[in-house]
Design an enzyme around this catalytic site. Structure first.
Site, PDB file in Angstrom:
ATOM      1  N   ILE A  13      63.507  30.433  38.362  1.00 45.63           N
ATOM      2  CA  ILE A  13      63.069  31.506  37.167  1.00 45.63           C
ATOM      3  C   ILE A  13      62.646  30.447  36.115  1.00 45.63           C
ATOM      4  N   THR A  37      70.389  19.285  38.810  1.00 49.85           N
ATOM      5  CA  THR A  37      71.148  19.374  40.144  1.00 49.85           C
ATOM      6  C   THR A  37      70.261  19.530  41.117  1.00 49.85           C
ATOM      7  N   ILE A  61      74.474  20.649  30.328  1.00 51.12           N
ATOM      8  CA  ILE A  61      75.105  21.562  29.436  1.00 51.12           C
ATOM      9  C   ILE A  61      76.627  21.390  29.238  1.00 51.12           C
ATOM     10  N   THR A 101      79.840  25.112  34.734  1.00 53.09           N
ATOM     11  CA  THR A 101      78.494  25.359  34.242  1.00 53.09           C
ATOM     12  C   THR A 101      78.197  26.584  33.585  1.00 53.09           C
ATOM     13  N   THR A 131      72.370  38.373  35.078  1.00 49.79           N
ATOM     14  CA  THR A 131      71.998  39.040  36.311  1.00 49.79           C
ATOM     15  C   THR A 131      72.799  40.568  36.370  1.00 49.79           C
ATOM     16  N   ASP A 132      72.168  41.217  37.539  1.00 44.12           N
ATOM     17  CA  ASP A 132      72.763  42.529  37.593  1.00 44.12           C
ATOM     18  C   ASP A 132      73.907  42.505  38.280  1.00 44.12           C
ATOM     19  N   GLU A 133      74.518  41.300  38.932  1.00 47.35           N
ATOM     20  CA  GLU A 133      75.475  41.112  39.824  1.00 47.35           C
ATOM     21  C   GLU A 133      76.801  41.333  39.103  1.00 47.35           C
ATOM     22  N   TYR A 156      80.214  33.937  41.460  1.00 43.25           N
ATOM     23  CA  TYR A 156      79.397  33.574  40.811  1.00 43.25           C
ATOM     24  C   TYR A 156      79.274  34.512  39.899  1.00 43.25           C
ATOM     25  N   SER A 159      81.545  34.442  36.980  1.00 41.30           N
ATOM     26  CA  SER A 159      81.416  33.494  35.846  1.00 41.30           C
ATOM     27  C   SER A 159      80.244  33.823  35.031  1.00 41.30           C
ATOM     28  N   LYS A 160      79.042  34.779  35.561  1.00 43.79           N
ATOM     29  CA  LYS A 160      78.064  35.065  34.758  1.00 43.79           C
ATOM     30  C   LYS A 160      78.388  36.319  33.927  1.00 43.79           C
ATOM     31  N   ARG A 220      69.095  45.295  48.094  1.00 39.69           N
ATOM     32  CA  ARG A 220      68.826  44.309  46.957  1.00 39.69           C
ATOM     33  C   ARG A 220      67.784  45.247  46.406  1.00 39.69           C
ATOM     34  N   ASN A 255      68.326  44.417  53.237  1.00 41.65           N
ATOM     35  CA  ASN A 255      67.935  43.382  53.962  1.00 41.65           C
ATOM     36  C   ASN A 255      67.233  43.274  55.419  1.00 41.65           C
ATOM     37  N   ASP A 286      79.819  38.252  58.383  1.00 38.39           N
ATOM     38  CA  ASP A 286      79.335  38.778  56.851  1.00 38.39           C
ATOM     39  C   ASP A 286      79.861  37.738  55.861  1.00 38.39           C
TER      40      ASP A 286
HETATM   41  P1  NAD Z   1      68.169  28.111  40.114  1.00 38.86           P
HETATM   42  O1  NAD Z   1      69.449  27.698  40.630  1.00 38.86           O
HETATM   43  O2  NAD Z   1      66.863  27.946  40.826  1.00 38.86           O
HETATM   44  O3  NAD Z   1      67.897  27.010  38.736  1.00 38.86           O
HETATM   45  C1  NAD Z   1      69.113  26.625  37.760  1.00 38.86           C
HETATM   46  C2  NAD Z   1      68.579  25.436  37.092  1.00 38.86           C
HETATM   47  O4  NAD Z   1      69.718  25.178  36.130  1.00 38.86           O
HETATM   48  C3  NAD Z   1      68.401  24.230  37.860  1.00 38.86           C
HETATM   49  O5  NAD Z   1      67.134  23.676  37.391  1.00 38.86           O
HETATM   50  C4  NAD Z   1      69.347  23.340  37.464  1.00 38.86           C
HETATM   51  O6  NAD Z   1      68.960  21.755  37.608  1.00 38.86           O
HETATM   52  C5  NAD Z   1      69.831  23.461  36.174  1.00 38.86           C
HETATM   53  N1  NAD Z   1      71.252  23.303  36.007  1.00 38.86           N
HETATM   54  C6  NAD Z   1      72.459  23.679  36.857  1.00 38.86           C
HETATM   55  N2  NAD Z   1      73.534  23.315  36.396  1.00 38.86           N
HETATM   56  C7  NAD Z   1      73.164  22.975  35.093  1.00 38.86           C
HETATM   57  C8  NAD Z   1      73.903  22.019  33.968  1.00 38.86           C
HETATM   58  N3  NAD Z   1      75.114  22.185  34.155  1.00 38.86           N
HETATM   59  N4  NAD Z   1      73.394  21.538  32.922  1.00 38.86           N
HETATM   60  C9  NAD Z   1      71.966  21.650  32.874  1.00 38.86           C
HETATM   61  N5  NAD Z   1      71.189  22.141  33.755  1.00 38.86           N
HETATM   62  C10 NAD Z   1      71.885  22.904  34.820  1.00 38.86           C
HETATM   63  O7  NAD Z   1      68.409  29.360  39.305  1.00 38.86           O
HETATM   64  P2  NAD Z   1      67.441  30.702  39.158  1.00 38.86           P
HETATM   65  O8  NAD Z   1      67.503  31.434  40.229  1.00 38.86           O
HETATM   66  O9  NAD Z   1      66.406  30.239  38.558  1.00 38.86           O
HETATM   67  O10 NAD Z   1      68.381  31.395  37.913  1.00 38.86           O
HETATM   68  C11 NAD Z   1      68.251  31.036  36.659  1.00 38.86           C
HETATM   69  C12 NAD Z   1      69.114  32.145  35.731  1.00 38.86           C
HETATM   70  O11 NAD Z   1      68.525  33.368  35.890  1.00 38.86           O
HETATM   71  C13 NAD Z   1      70.590  31.993  36.112  1.00 38.86           C
HETATM   72  O12 NAD Z   1      71.239  32.031  34.890  1.00 38.86           O
HETATM   73  C14 NAD Z   1      70.668  33.054  37.037  1.00 38.86           C
HETATM   74  O13 NAD Z   1      72.285  33.540  36.933  1.00 38.86           O
HETATM   75  C15 NAD Z   1      69.802  34.229  36.530  1.00 38.86           C
HETATM   76  N6  NAD Z   1      69.326  35.145  37.488  1.00 38.86           N
HETATM   77  C16 NAD Z   1      68.918  34.858  38.767  1.00 38.86           C
HETATM   78  C17 NAD Z   1      68.395  35.747  39.412  1.00 38.86           C
HETATM   79  C18 NAD Z   1      67.848  35.428  40.719  1.00 38.86           C
HETATM   80  O14 NAD Z   1      67.547  36.189  41.543  1.00 38.86           O
HETATM   81  N7  NAD Z   1      67.579  34.075  41.182  1.00 38.86           N
HETATM   82  C19 NAD Z   1      68.373  37.013  39.114  1.00 38.86           C
HETATM   83  C20 NAD Z   1      68.976  37.413  37.672  1.00 38.86           C
HETATM   84  C21 NAD Z   1      69.381  36.303  37.016  1.00 38.86           C
HETATM   85  P1  TYD Z   2      70.765  35.854  48.268  1.00 44.39           P
HETATM   86  O1  TYD Z   2      69.212  35.757  48.508  1.00 44.39           O
HETATM   87  O2  TYD Z   2      71.850  35.011  48.462  1.00 44.39           O
HETATM   88  O3  TYD Z   2      71.082  36.823  46.816  1.00 44.39           O
HETATM   89  P2  TYD Z   2      72.348  37.577  46.255  1.00 44.39           P
HETATM   90  O4  TYD Z   2      73.349  37.385  47.167  1.00 44.39           O
HETATM   91  O5  TYD Z   2      72.431  36.823  45.035  1.00 44.39           O
HETATM   92  O6  TYD Z   2      71.883  39.018  46.080  1.00 44.39           O
HETATM   93  O7  TYD Z   2      70.947  37.311  49.086  1.00 44.39           O
HETATM   94  C1  TYD Z   2      70.305  38.370  49.220  1.00 44.39           C
HETATM   95  C2  TYD Z   2      70.655  39.443  50.268  1.00 44.39           C
HETATM   96  O8  TYD Z   2      70.683  38.762  51.626  1.00 44.39           O
HETATM   97  C3  TYD Z   2      72.435  39.579  50.308  1.00 44.39           C
HETATM   98  O9  TYD Z   2      72.671  40.775  50.614  1.00 44.39           O
HETATM   99  C4  TYD Z   2      72.903  38.302  51.329  1.00 44.39           C
HETATM  100  C5  TYD Z   2      71.659  38.326  52.301  1.00 44.39           C
HETATM  101  N1  TYD Z   2      71.698  37.158  52.998  1.00 44.39           N
HETATM  102  C6  TYD Z   2      71.494  37.107  54.550  1.00 44.39           C
HETATM  103  O10 TYD Z   2      71.789  37.997  55.023  1.00 44.39           O
HETATM  104  N2  TYD Z   2      71.584  35.805  54.896  1.00 44.39           N
HETATM  105  C7  TYD Z   2      71.377  34.854  54.455  1.00 44.39           C
HETATM  106  O11 TYD Z   2      71.093  33.842  55.081  1.00 44.39           O
HETATM  107  C8  TYD Z   2      71.257  34.734  52.912  1.00 44.39           C
HETATM  108  C9  TYD Z   2      71.089  33.704  52.020  1.00 44.39           C
HETATM  109  C10 TYD Z   2      71.445  36.041  52.215  1.00 44.39           C
END
Ligand code: NAD
Ligand code: TYD
Length: 350
Positions: A13, A37, A61, A101, A131-133, A156, A159-160, A220, A255, A286
Site C-alpha cells: 500500500i 524487510t 522504525i 514493529t 486495519t478493520d481487523e 497481528y 498489535s495494530k 472479506r 473466499n 483452518d
Molecule cells: P506490507 O507488508 O506490504 O508492507 C509493509 C512495509 O513496511 C514493507 O515495505 C516493510 O519493509 C516495511 N517495514 C516492516 N517493518 C519495518 C520496520 N521495523 N521499520 C521500517 N519499515 C518496516 O504491508 P501493506 O499491506 O502495504 O500494509 C501497509 C499498512 O496498511 C500496514 O500498517 C497495515 O497494517 C495496513 N493495512 C493493510 C491492509 C491490507 O489489506 N494489506 C488493509 C488495511 C490496513
Molecule cells: P489474507 O490475504 O491473509 O488477509 P487477512 O487474513 O488479513 O484477511 O487472507 C484473506 C482471506 O483468505 C482470509 O479469510 C484467509 C483466507 N486465505 C486462504 O483461504 N488461503 C490462503 O492461502 C490465504 C493466504 C488466505
C-alpha cells in the site's frame, strides 16, 4: 511547505501512497522510510525513483537515533505511518516481531514526532494507517463503524489495535495532532504473494494448489489499493484532526466465491478451458483464530469527505491479474529463495 514522511513506502500500500503523493504534490518533499524487510521492495517505486521531490531512507522504525536524524535532516512536518508487519499467518508463528514493529516502532515514531515538533503542533499531522481487523469478527449481518469496540483476535490485529490506542493516547495526553483510518482488505498490483489474491494468481500461473482455509466461507470486504491511496490522500488533507475514518468499498466476498471468480478470469486471460484453474482448489486445515467476517461501513468518509471507490471489484481484479501477467519478472524476484523456504515450512507444519 510540507515535508511528508511516509513509513513503509516500499511495501504494497505504501508504494501506491508514495507514487500518488510524489506525482500529485510536486511542492511537497516526500521521504519514504522503510527497513526493506521481506515485504519491502524498491522495485515497487522504480517509476518515481528519480523524481526531484522524492527521497528514500533505509531505516528501521526500531532505531530511534536514525528516526531522529531523518526528522531533523528532512525537517519532517507530517507523518503517514504504514510500516508494519502485516501478515496474519506470520503473526501466528512470530507474534513478537509484530509487537516490536507494530507497537514499539509506532511509539518510537510518536516520540520522535513529539520531540522534533517540540510541542509546536500547528500544521503538523501524525496519520496512522490501520486495519478493520482491530474490530474482530462479525456475524452474518452488520458492519464495522468507527464506534465499534475493538476486539482483535490475531496477534497481528492485537498489535495494530495497540498501536491505534497509542496514537489516540498521544493525542489525548500530549495534544499530538493525529488522524487514524481503518481499512478493509486491499488488493492490486505489487501485493506480496503471501496474501490470498496474489498467492492464488501466482499458483494458478504455476499450476500449483490453491490452499483454501477451512470451509472457504469466510468473508472479506475488498478494496482496490489505488482507491485506498486516494482515501488516504483525502483523510490526510481533509480529515478532522483527532478523528478516525473507516475505509471500504461495500464489497463483501466469501473466499470461495472470490477464488472461483479469480479462477474464471485467469482461465479466460490464460486461454485455458473454463474450469481448469478451479481444479487446483484444495481445502486445507483452518487458520487458528480465523475471523469469520469483516465488513466496513464507509458512510462517514463518504458523507464527510466525499470519498468513494473508483472501480468495481471485477474491474479492479481484471487490472490486478493483467498487472501480474505483465510483471512476471517482479513476481519471480519476490517468490525466489527465502520466500519459498518460508512457505515450505509453513505448509509442512499444517
Ligand atoms: P506490507 O507488508 O506490504 O508492507 C509493509 C512495509 O513496511 C514493507 O515495505 C516493510 O519493509 C516495511 N517495514 C516492516 N517493518 C519495518 C520496520 N521495523 N521499520 C521500517 N519499515 C518496516 O504491508 P501493506 O499491506 O502495504 O500494509 C501497509 C499498512 O496498511 C500496514 O500498517 C497495515 O497494517 C495496513 N493495512 C493493510 C491492509 C491490507 O489489506 N494489506 C488493509 C488495511 C490496513
Ligand atoms: P489474507 O490475504 O491473509 O488477509 P487477512 O487474513 O488479513 O484477511 O487472507 C484473506 C482471506 O483468505 C482470509 O479469510 C484467509 C483466507 N486465505 C486462504 O483461504 N488461503 C490462503 O492461502 C490465504 C493466504 C488466505
Amino acid at each position: 511547505m510540507k515535508n511528508v514522511l511516509i513509513t513503509g513506502g516500499a511495501g504494497f500500500i505504501g508504494s501506491h501512497v508514495v507514487r500518488l503523493f510524489v506525482n500529485t504534490y510536486p511542492e511537497y518533499k516526500i521521504v519514504n522510510l522503510d527497513a526493506l524487510t521481506y515485504a519491502g521492495n524498491l522495485e515497487n517505486l522504480s517509476d518515481v525513483d528519480g523524481s526531484s521531490n522524492y527521497t528514500f531512507e533505509k531505516v528501521n522504525i526500531l532505531d530511534v537515533e536514525e528516526l531522529e536524524r531523518v526528522f531533523s535532516e528532512h525537517e519532517i512536518t507530517d507523518v503517514i505511518h504504514l510500516a508494519a508487519e502485516s501478515h496474519v499467518d506470520r503473526s501466528i508463528h512470530s507474534p513478537l516481531d509484530f509487537v516490536h514493529t507494530n507497537i514499539v516502532g509506532t511509539v518510537n515514531l510518536l516520540n520522535t514526532a513529539k520531540k522534533h515538533w517540540a510541542n509546536n503542533f500547528s500544521d503538523k499531522l501524525f496519520y496512522h494507517v490501520s486495519t478493520d481487523e482491530v474490530y474482530g469478527a462479525l456475524g452474518a449481518t452488520g458492519f464495522f463503524t468507527e464506534t465499534t469496540p475493538y476486539h482483535p483476535n490475531s496477534p497481528y490485529s492485537a498489535s495494530k489495535a495497540a498501536s491505534d490506542h497509542f496514537v489516540r493516547a498521544y493525542g489525548e495526553t500530549y495534544d499530538l495532532p493525529f488522524v487514524i483510518s481503518n481499512c478493509s482488505n486491499n488488493y492490486g498490483p505489487y501485493h506480496f504473494p503471501e496474501k490470498l489474491i496474489p498467492l492464488f494468481i501466482n499458483n494458478i500461473i504455476n499450476k500449483k494448489p490453491l490452499p483454501v482455509y477451512g470451509d472457504g466461507l469466510y468473508t472479506r470486504d475488498w478494496l482496490f489499493v489505488k482507491d485506498h491511496a486516494t482515501a488516504i490522500d483525502r483523510v490526510f488533507h481533509k480529515g478532522k484532526r483527532g478523528d478516525t475514518y473507516n475505509i471500504g468499498g461495500f464489497n463483501e466476498w466469501k473466499n470461495i466465491d472470490l477464488v472461483k471468480l479469480l479462477c474464471s478470469q485467469m482461465d479466460e486471460k490464460l486461454g485455458n478451458q473454463n474450469g481448469t484453474s478451479e481444479q487446483l482448489i484444495t481445502y486445507i486445515k483452518d487458520r487458528p483464530g480465523h475471523d469469520r467476517r469483516y465488513a466496513i461501513d464507509a458512510t462517514k468518509i463518504n458523507q464527510e469527505l466525499g470519498w468513494k471507490p473508483s472501480v468495481t471489484f471485477e474491474e479492479g481484479l481484471a487490472e490486478t491479474i493483467d498487472w501480474y501477467l505483465e510483471n512476471t519478472g517482479w513476481l519471480n524476484n519476490v517468490t525466489s529463495g527465502a520466500y519459498q523456504q518460508y512457505y515450505s515450512n509453513m505448509y509442512t507444519n499444517r
